[in-house]
Scaffold this motif. Structure first.
Motif, mmCIF file in Angstrom:
data_model
loop_
_atom_site.group_PDB
_atom_site.id
_atom_site.type_symbol
_atom_site.label_atom_id
_atom_site.label_comp_id
_atom_site.label_asym_id
_atom_site.label_seq_id
_atom_site.Cartn_x
_atom_site.Cartn_y
_atom_site.Cartn_z
ATOM 1 N N THR A 167 43.163 41.788 42.125
ATOM 2 C CA THR A 167 42.432 40.519 42.060
ATOM 3 C C THR A 167 42.084 40.061 43.479
ATOM 4 O OG1 THR A 167 43.669 39.897 40.071
ATOM 5 C CG2 THR A 167 42.494 38.140 41.227
ATOM 6 N N HIS A 216 34.181 45.047 41.145
ATOM 7 C CA HIS A 216 34.136 45.652 39.804
ATOM 8 C C HIS A 216 34.017 47.165 39.883
ATOM 9 C CE1 HIS A 216 32.747 41.659 37.735
ATOM 10 N NE2 HIS A 216 33.990 41.629 38.176
ATOM 11 N N GLU A 270 39.307 42.502 39.827
ATOM 12 C CA GLU A 270 38.670 41.241 39.481
ATOM 13 C C GLU A 270 38.220 40.529 40.750
ATOM 14 O OE1 GLU A 270 40.854 38.669 36.925
ATOM 15 O OE2 GLU A 270 41.252 40.219 35.421
ATOM 16 N N HIS A 314 37.339 36.641 41.914
ATOM 17 C CA HIS A 314 37.336 35.219 41.600
ATOM 18 C C HIS A 314 36.669 34.458 42.739
ATOM 19 C CE1 HIS A 314 40.764 35.316 38.441
ATOM 20 N NE2 HIS A 314 40.331 36.559 38.643
ATOM 21 N N ASP A 341 34.994 36.812 37.651
ATOM 22 C CA ASP A 341 36.069 36.838 36.656
ATOM 23 C C ASP A 341 36.831 35.526 36.627
ATOM 24 O OD1 ASP A 341 36.034 39.845 35.870
ATOM 25 O OD2 ASP A 341 36.022 39.844 38.064
ATOM 26 N N THR A 357 45.764 42.740 34.856
ATOM 27 C CA THR A 357 46.078 41.315 34.960
ATOM 28 C C THR A 357 46.421 40.771 33.575
ATOM 29 O OG1 THR A 357 43.758 40.704 34.711
ATOM 30 C CG2 THR A 357 44.584 40.996 36.957
ATOM 31 N N HIS A 379 39.194 49.062 33.645
ATOM 32 C CA HIS A 379 37.997 48.223 33.778
ATOM 33 C C HIS A 379 36.762 49.059 34.142
ATOM 34 C CE1 HIS A 379 41.274 45.254 34.113
ATOM 35 N NE2 HIS A 379 40.430 44.469 33.463
ATOM 36 N N ALA A 438 36.890 40.401 28.379
ATOM 37 C CA ALA A 438 36.949 39.546 29.560
ATOM 38 C C ALA A 438 38.124 38.578 29.517
ATOM 39 C CB ALA A 438 35.637 38.782 29.711
#
Length: 485
Positions: free
Chosen positions: A79, A124, A129, A131, A195, A391, A449, A476
């Motif tokens: 992430t 990706h 992810e 954010h 995300d 996650t 993913h 998602a």
């Protein structure tokens, strides 16, 4: 309960110190765990290293980010908290606020590419992810605001802003602040395949900043007494959080909402927060988690010893099911120019957080992980994050169950095995995970993913061509289908 957790922490501290580099086996990694890093664009602290005014320089900026993301993936990060709103300025093409000057060297000038769009795509591509990290109330130093001219927030929306000495802040108590920030976050959610939306500095400023909201309290406090001002402030921040989450979820309900509260939520019975707590600064973060206003929390636990472990246990005790609290670790303290912590201070925190059942860990900042300060990068890559992790899933609406499993075909092509499948129809966006099934050692996550509908396995040992492999669909929200062999 808290006493038992603290006792467990103390016991684990001693064990983890002995095992960190002593050849012993560490805890088995969790399959679901947030492994995050803050990637700071403000002043180019993590990236970009230098402004770009030419196509060649812009390409160099992009490649530098790719190299940094490669390093984060190699360390086991899943992430990336990418700073998209800096100080009333952006790292993306906004219809509301101007570009930050860090990308071109000129405030408000658009770069030759969209940094947030590029970061999302590259994260990706690596199965991570991305954010959007939104700095909420700070607007910036007075010189930086002046350089933006009429594009600066204090010029456009002066009623929402307050000058505090040499800087500007938004005032959470003024009606309209909540709508403005919600519009910023909704714009990101609408324009970008992020995300999550990650709120930073969603609180009142510290005492060292000359922020005075007495006039705001008198005007909008509805006759409340001075003793009620602290709760009025908390209600103002909660109103902003509620409005932001509502607008974001209305755009794309599967976007994960998170924030970075101060690392100590409040005073504990036996341990004081020493005046520096989330509640004292207007953040009822545990309430936000309980009410579903936040999916994840990243408390900034940049402490150690009794300033860390009792408060980590407190966060865990107040984490409702389906949510995640992810302690933010101050890895810059490992640097010899900072506090020169030994690596065991961080490895102990990691092990205890995992043992307590917290949602994972986040590292501030990317530069110190990239630089392998005190060997932290090597420790994560080769030990603590050696096995990949997904996650945690967030709560999905009742009309969105987990996706169905894909129909998988397997074809041996020389020394490789090609797995292919048809796209899975679902109410939310879907990606795919690939596993090798091993009844003795446990299922191994080979890739996760994946956007495509095929994956080639190149086993090191020819015998593994005859192993069992499975593909799952993951939506998602993080809901995973049953495996399809």
């Amino acid at each position: 309960m808290l006493r038992r957790l603290l006792l467990a922490c103390l016991c684990l501290s001693a064990v983890c110190s002995a095992l960190a580099f002593g050849g012993g086996e560490t805890a088995v990694p969790a399959q679901r765990e947030i492994r995050a890093v803050w990637l700071t664009t403000f002043s180019g602290l993590d990236w970009p290293r230098r402004p770009a005014a030419t196509p060649a320089a812009a390409e160099e900026q992009k490649q530098t980010l790719c190299r940094l993301l490669d390093r984060m993936r190699e360390a086991g990060i899943n992430t990336v908290l990418f700073q998209a709103r800096l100080r009333g300025t952006t790292a993306y093409a906004s219809d509301i606020e101007p570009w930050d000057g860090v990308f071109t060297g000129v405030p408000a000038r658009a770069p030759l590419y969209d940094p947030l769009a590029f970061a999302v795509a590259e994260c990706h591509r690596r199965g991570m992810e991305c954010h959007a990290w939104i700095v909420s109330f700070p607007i910036g130093k007075t010189d930086a605001v002046k350089a933006l001219g009429n594009r600066a927030l204090p010029r456009r929306r002066p009623a929402l802003c307050q000058r505090c000495g040499d800087q500007w802040m938004m005032d959470p108590g003024v009606p309209g602040t909540d709508d403005y920030l919600a519009d910023i976050c909704a714009e990101v959610a609408r324009k970008y395949d992020v995300d999550g939306i990650h709120l930073d500095y969603i609180r009142y400023p510290e005492k060292s900043i000359a922020f005075n909201d007495n006039a705001t309290f008198k005007k909008y406090g509805k006759g409340l007494s001075a003793a009620q001002k602290a709760q009025w402030r908390r209600d103002n921040v909660t109103r902003c959080v509620r409005k932001i989450t509502a607008k974001v979820k209305a755009v794309r309900p599967w976007i994960k909402m998170s924030c970075a509260p101060i690392g100590k939520h409040a005073d504990l019975r036996r341990y004081s927060a020493m005046g520096w707590s989330a509640m004292a600064m207007g953040q009822e973060a545990q309430r936000w988690l309980g009410e579903g206003l936040m999916d994840w929390l990243f408390p900034m636990m940049y402490f150690d010893g009794n300033h860390f472990y009792p408060f980590a246990a407190d966060w865990q005790e107040h984490t409702p099911g389906g949510a995640a609290v992810v302690p933010g670790l101050g890895i810059w303290f490992l640097d010899s120019r900072e506090r020169n912590w030994p690596l065991t201070d961080i490895t102990r925190q990691l092990a205890v957080c995992r043992a307590l059942g917290l949602g994972g860990a986040a590292f501030f900042r990317a530069k110190f992980l990239d630089n392998n300060v005190k060997g932290l990068f090597d420790y994560l890559k080769n030990d603590f994050y050696a096995a990949p992790a997904l996650t945690p899933a967030i709560k999905a609406p009742a009309d969105c169950p987990p996706p169905p499993p894909p129909a998988v075909k397997k074809e041996r092509q020389g020394r490789r095995l090609l797995l292919s499948w048809q796209p899975v129809p679902h109410a939310a966006p879907v990606r795919y995970n690939v596993y090798r099934i091993d009844s003795l050692r446990g299922n191994r996550l080979l890739a996760h993913h994946i956007d495509s509908t095929s994956f080639a396995v190149y086993p090191v040992l020819p015998a593994l061509l005859h192993s069992r492999y499975a593909v799952t669909a993951i939506d998602a929200y993080g809901q995973e289908s049953m495996p399809a062999e």
